[in-house]
Design an enzyme around this catalytic site. Structure first.
Site, PDB file in Angstrom:
ATOM      1  CG  ASP A 168      14.881  42.542  53.851  1.00 23.76           C
ATOM      2  OD1 ASP A 168      13.786  42.768  53.442  1.00 23.76           O
ATOM      3  OD2 ASP A 168      15.741  41.950  53.376  1.00 23.76           O
TER       4      ASP A 168
ATOM      5  CE  LYS B  67       9.101  37.824  50.109  1.00 27.43           C
ATOM      6  NZ  LYS B  67       9.310  39.311  50.213  1.00 27.43           N
TER       7      LYS B  67
ATOM      8  CG  PHE C 274      10.816  41.699  40.679  1.00 31.64           C
ATOM      9  CD1 PHE C 274       9.753  42.350  40.387  1.00 31.64           C
ATOM     10  CD2 PHE C 274      11.857  41.739  39.431  1.00 31.64           C
ATOM     11  CE1 PHE C 274       9.124  42.683  39.058  1.00 31.64           C
ATOM     12  CE2 PHE C 274      11.228  42.306  38.151  1.00 31.64           C
ATOM     13  CZ  PHE C 274       9.999  42.774  38.235  1.00 31.64           C
TER      14      PHE C 274
ATOM     15  CE  LYS D 202      13.632  36.010  48.315  1.00 36.24           C
ATOM     16  NZ  LYS D 202      14.503  36.807  47.690  1.00 36.24           N
TER      17      LYS D 202
ATOM     18  N   PRO E 144       7.845  45.608  57.752  1.00 38.48           N
ATOM     19  CG  PRO E 144       6.123  47.069  57.327  1.00 38.48           C
ATOM     20  CD  PRO E 144       7.300  47.092  57.853  1.00 38.48           C
ATOM     21  CG  ASP E 145       7.417  40.630  52.643  1.00 35.00           C
ATOM     22  OD1 ASP E 145       6.609  41.022  51.752  1.00 35.00           O
ATOM     23  OD2 ASP E 145       8.193  39.890  52.523  1.00 35.00           O
ATOM     24  CB  ILE E 146       5.126  46.011  50.738  1.00 36.70           C
ATOM     25  CG1 ILE E 146       5.578  46.847  51.955  1.00 36.70           C
ATOM     26  CG2 ILE E 146       3.873  46.564  50.058  1.00 36.70           C
ATOM     27  CD1 ILE E 146       6.347  48.088  51.277  1.00 36.70           C
ATOM     28  CG  LEU E 147       5.012  40.614  47.139  1.00 37.49           C
ATOM     29  CD1 LEU E 147       3.965  40.750  46.198  1.00 37.49           C
ATOM     30  CD2 LEU E 147       6.224  40.054  46.627  1.00 37.49           C
TER      31      LEU E 147
ATOM     32  CG  ASN F  73      18.014  49.224  48.113  1.00 39.22           C
ATOM     33  OD1 ASN F  73      17.837  49.720  47.156  1.00 39.22           O
ATOM     34  ND2 ASN F  73      17.016  49.064  49.257  1.00 39.22           N
TER      35      ASN F  73
HETATM   36  O1  C5P Z   1      12.238  38.745  50.377  1.00 39.53           O
HETATM   37  P1  C5P Z   1      12.939  39.619  49.466  1.00 39.53           P
HETATM   38  O2  C5P Z   1      13.024  40.932  50.065  1.00 39.53           O
HETATM   39  O3  C5P Z   1      13.744  39.099  48.675  1.00 39.53           O
HETATM   40  O4  C5P Z   1      11.615  39.507  48.470  1.00 39.53           O
HETATM   41  C1  C5P Z   1      11.641  40.352  47.382  1.00 39.53           C
HETATM   42  C2  C5P Z   1      10.209  40.550  46.841  1.00 39.53           C
HETATM   43  O5  C5P Z   1       9.415  40.831  47.956  1.00 39.53           O
HETATM   44  C3  C5P Z   1      10.114  41.837  45.840  1.00 39.53           C
HETATM   45  O6  C5P Z   1       9.094  41.743  45.076  1.00 39.53           O
HETATM   46  C4  C5P Z   1       9.897  43.190  46.819  1.00 39.53           C
HETATM   47  O7  C5P Z   1       9.398  44.121  46.385  1.00 39.53           O
HETATM   48  C5  C5P Z   1       9.108  42.385  47.973  1.00 39.53           C
HETATM   49  N1  C5P Z   1       9.345  43.000  49.226  1.00 39.53           N
HETATM   50  C6  C5P Z   1       8.288  43.700  49.865  1.00 39.53           C
HETATM   51  N2  C5P Z   1       8.559  44.253  51.257  1.00 39.53           N
HETATM   52  C7  C5P Z   1       9.522  43.856  51.966  1.00 39.53           C
HETATM   53  C8  C5P Z   1      10.621  43.156  51.430  1.00 39.53           C
HETATM   54  C9  C5P Z   1      10.368  42.575  50.007  1.00 39.53           C
HETATM   55  O8  C5P Z   1       7.363  44.017  49.368  1.00 39.53           O
HETATM   56  N3  C5P Z   1       9.778  44.445  53.234  1.00 39.53           N
END
Ligand code: C5P
Length: 402
Positions: free
Chosen positions: A278, A343, A325, A339, A307-310, A210
């Protein structure tokens, strides 16, 4: 508020066209309550007269190392001891090279060697000179020795070029000088920051990514380090210099980023500024994919969720104070609030990436921070550096209260 009240600043003026801004800088420093002595290099005197800076600073301007009369009045050692901060603006490529080498053949360079005060440099030069590997190496070396680098900024240059190398404006330099004396609000805390895009491989030569430049995450890392934190910056592929006193870990994919973050845990504060993909291709082709004549004009690529890291880190038992963010193009605050909850975050920073002047890859940002009580706090559009310092101050305040 006079943030520099009673502070003694030696302002070094090097030989670059940005020296015209040094006159304004003297005014701004004095407005903030500082006492200013100006030291000019030979080159600096070609761009602006000592008389101007003498009139504005209210003190004699210091020019020569080997002038007995000047040394008798306030010599270079005396000046070096007098200073609470040495600020060199503009710092030219040549001056930075000489400082990196420890050269002391004029008053300013000798004074820098002799002082125990912090030294801050405001680089100002043509963008190609700034990008040159020699200058970059000198900047890294100086930063590793504790010199602070204020800027440079990007934009149009006196020579007609456009790029990184402009000296920061006087107002911002005066604020950065004041920050040097401020209580360091994150001292002793470990801060983990993610930045940049991720790259998800399709085959050995292609990937999905991106537009994230990493600038916001890097600015946050710099601001957190300035605030005294021990900073680990986990970054996707970007073209940015590592801020001083920041430990940087380079990663490529979302899964690499998660692994690097998990290895960096535990931490006190997590700021997830990365634009994580994503989805990733379900399989990565071992060899470069060829056009398939039997499949018509299309190609179907099966993607799977990353995976969603946050969310992963924010759900651990040893969860840090977690800041996410939400970069959105519509329904900004609604999506951001959702969010925050989904999260399990402490704060979410909403920014409108549909606005090209503050979107991905831009130099500026404007943000609204939302907390668990859904209370919004907005910071107006300004440089990502300034927004980063405001956000770090906000986070430090909330961490203290948590
Ligand atoms: O769900 P979205 O991508 O919009 O969420 C954005 C936030 O989640 C940002 O802080 C981004 O760094 C974090 N994020 C993450 N891992 C992912 C997707 C988003 O840590 N796979």
């Amino acid at each position: 508020m006079q943030r520099l009240f009673g502070k003694r600043i030696v302002l070094g003026v090097g030989g670059g066209i940005a020296a015209y801004k040094s006159a304004e800088l003297v005014r701004r420093l004095r407005d903030q309550g500082a006492e200013v002595h100006v030291v000019m290099t030979r080159g600096g005197r070609e761009f602006i007269t000592p008389l101007t800076l003498q009139a504005l600073s209210g003190n004699p301007v210091h020019l020569d190392l080997l002038d007995p009369a000047a040394e008798a009045a306030m010599g270079h050692i005396e000046l070096a001891k007098w200073a609470d901060l040495v600020l060199i603006a503009p710092a030219t490529a040549d001056l930075m090279a000489r400082l990196a080498q420890g050269v002391a053949d004029d008053l300013l360079t000798a004074l820098v060697l002799a002082t125990d005060a912090p030294v801050a440099l405001a680089p100002a030069m043509n963008q190609a000179m700034w990008r040159d590997p020699a200058t970059q190496a000198n900047a890294e070396l100086l930063a590793s020795r504790g010199f602070r680098l204020f800027g440079p900024a990007a934009g149009s240059q006196a020579c007609g070029d456009v790029g990184l190398g402009r000296m920061l404006e006087a107002e911002e330099l005066a604020q950065r000088a004041a920050d040097c004396f401020e209580f360091r609000s994150l001292t002793g805390l470990r801060v983990l920051i993610t930045a940049g895009p991720t790259q998800e491989n399709i085959d050995p030569v292609r990937y999905i990514t991106n537009h994230s430049s990493g600038k916001m995450g890097f600015a946050l890392a710099e601001a957190a380090a300035e605030a005294g934190a021990q900073v680990t910056l986990v970054s996707g592929p970007v073209h940015l210099r590592t801020p001083e006193r920041v430990q940087r870990i380079n990663v490529t994919s979302a899964r690499d980023m998660l692994a690097a973050c998990e290895a960096a845990m535990p931490c006190d504060v997590l700021i997830a500024a990365a634009a994580v993909a994503d989805y990733r291709p379900e399989v990565v082709a071992e060899h470069k994919m060829k056009k398939d004549p039997t499949s018509g004009d299309g190609l179907l690529l099966q993607l799977v969720r990353n995976p969603d890291i946050l969310a992963t880190l924010a759900s651990r038992v040893d969860r840090p104070f977690s800041v996410g963010f939400a970069a959105e193009t519509q329904n900004l605050l609604d999506y951001a609030a959702r969010k925050l909850k989904d999260k399990n975050l402490d704060l979410i920073v909403a920014n409108d990436v549909a606005n090209p002047s503050i979107g991905f890859n831009s130099e500026e940002n404007a943000i609204t921070i939302i907390d668990r009580e859904l209370q919004p706090t907005s910071f107006a559009q300004s440089s990502k550096g300034k927004i980063a310092r405001q956000l770090i101050a906000f986070i430090a305040d909330r961490v203290k209260r948590a």
